[in-house]
Design an enzyme around this catalytic site. Sequence first.
Site, PDB file in Angstrom:
ATOM      1  N   CYS A 294      -5.597   3.435   1.792  1.00 26.30           N
ATOM      2  CA  CYS A 294      -5.759   2.252   2.291  1.00 26.30           C
ATOM      3  C   CYS A 294      -6.400   1.453   0.992  1.00 26.30           C
ATOM      4  CB  CYS A 294      -6.445   2.129   3.733  1.00 26.30           C
ATOM      5  SG  CYS A 294      -8.209   2.934   3.598  1.00 26.30           S
ATOM      6  N   GLU A 391       1.879  -2.767   2.911  1.00 27.38           N
ATOM      7  CA  GLU A 391       1.099  -1.695   2.443  1.00 27.38           C
ATOM      8  C   GLU A 391       2.317  -0.791   1.932  1.00 27.38           C
ATOM      9  OE1 GLU A 391      -3.018   0.703   3.539  1.00 27.38           O
ATOM     10  OE2 GLU A 391      -1.706   0.035   5.056  1.00 27.38           O
TER      11      GLU A 391
END
Length: 487
Positions: A294, A391
Site C-alpha cells: 500500500c 492502486e
Amino acid sequence: MSANTESGVVEAVGKELFIGGKWVAAQDGKTFPVVDPATGKELCHVADASPSDGVAALDAAVAAQTEFAKMAPRERGEILRRAYELLMRRQEELALLMTLEMGKPLAESKGEIAYAAEFFRWFAEEAVRIDGGYATAPNGAGRFLITKQPVGPTLLITPWNFPMAMGTRKIGPAIAAGCTAVIKPAAQTPLSMLALAGILAEAGLPEGVLNVVTTSDSGGVMEPLIRDGRARKLSFTGSTGVGRKLLEQCADKILRTSMELGGNAPFLVFDDADMDAAIEGAMQAKMRNIGEACTAANRFYVQRGVVDEFARRLTERMQALPMGRGTEKDVVVGPLIDEKAVDKVTELVKDATDRGARILTGGSGVDGPGHFYPATVLTDVPQEARLTHEEIFGPVAPITPFDTEEEAVAKANDTEFGLVSYLFTSDLKRALRVSEALEAGMIGLNQGIVSNPAAPFGGIKQSGLGREGGSVGIDEFLETKYIAVAL
C-alpha cells in the site's frame, strides 16, 4: 533450496485453527489449499473455518479477557519480548515459509521477519508506559483521575502481502494493552500467522488471548463476530472497498475501528534533487515487496528538466532486476500473488499505452508456470490513465513530467487516497512547503521507505482511520476513563 528443506518448514507449522490455546480442526472438517504463487503447486491444506468456528474463537477471547486485563504490564511486555527473540532466532525458516506462500524473494522475507519482530520489541516497551493523569477541577472542589483500560476483545484482519508484519503490528499493541483477540489472516498466506501463534504460545501467552481463524469465507466468518456485540474493536488492513463494508458492519455495535486501507502514493522528483538518492529511493518505494504494498510508489511525477535522465536511469535499474522464484539466488522480482493480480496489472498497463504512454522496459506478462510480471517502466503517462487513479500492486513505474511546484502538488493530491507521498528535493524551503501541502498521513522526504515500528503509520482521506506503531499505536487498543473525585 532443497525440496526437503521447503517441505520441512511447511510441515512444522500447525494446519488447524488455534482456539483457546489448542489446535483444533474446523467443526465441519473442511480445509482449503495453500498455493506457491511461483509454481502454482499446492504446499498444504489448512483448516477452513465456518461461522461456528469463528464464534468459538470469540468465545475463547471473551472468556480470557478479564484475567488477561489484570496481568501486570511488565509480564505482558515480557511475553512480547520473548516472542521477539524467538522470531529473530527462527528468522531463516520463517522467511522461507513466507516466500513459499507469498512469493517475495528470500532477502525481502528475512527483512519482513526482522521488521515484524520489531513491533513486538517496541510494544513490549510500551506496555509499561500506559499513562494516566491527576488534575484539580477548575473550581477547586474536586479532582480528576484519568486512567486507561483495555478496549476489550478485538477482531484483527490482516492482508496477504505482509503476512507476518501486519500480524505483529496489530497483535503487539493488543497484547501490550491487555486485549484478547481473534485474528483472521488472508486465505492466500495463512501459514505465517499459524507459525506466529505457535511462537506466542511458546513465549507464554495465556490460552485464549490470541485465537487464529483461517478461512476461505472471510465475510461469512467475520461479519457475525462484528455484529455479535462482545468484540469491542476491529483492526483491518486491506482494500478501501472492503474497509467501507466493514465500517458499515461496525456501525451496528459502535465498534472502535482502525483501518489501514488503500494507497496511491505519488513520488515527486524536483530538478534540484540528488538524482542518485532519487533513483535509489524510487527503487525502494516501487520494488519493495514486488510493488505489492500500500506504500508502493504508484505515480512518478518528475520535473521536466530531469525527467529524461530519471526515466533512463530508472529503466536501467529495473531492466537489471533478476526475476524468478523467490527461493532462487539473487532473485529480486518474484511472482505476484495470483493470476488475478497479473491480469489487473496487464489491464492497467494496456490502458495507459492505449492512451499514449510509452513502454521503456517490461510491459507484458510471462509465459509458463507461476504468476510473474516483469519490472516495467512507462513514460509520458497521461493523468487520465487508470493507473494514476487505481492502486497498481505490481512492479510498474509510470512516469509523468511536470513543470511547476504547484502543478506537482495538484497532481499528487488528485486522488481519493492519502496514505503516503514521496518527495525528493535539495531545497529545504520547498521540502517543508510541499510536505505540508501533500495530502497524506506520511511523507518520505528524500527517502523511499517510511515504515518503522517506532513511528505512527496510517493515512488520511480514504486511506484509513487511526494509526499503528509509534507511541500512539497502543492508544488504539485503550479506552480513556475519567473518575470524578469529590473532596
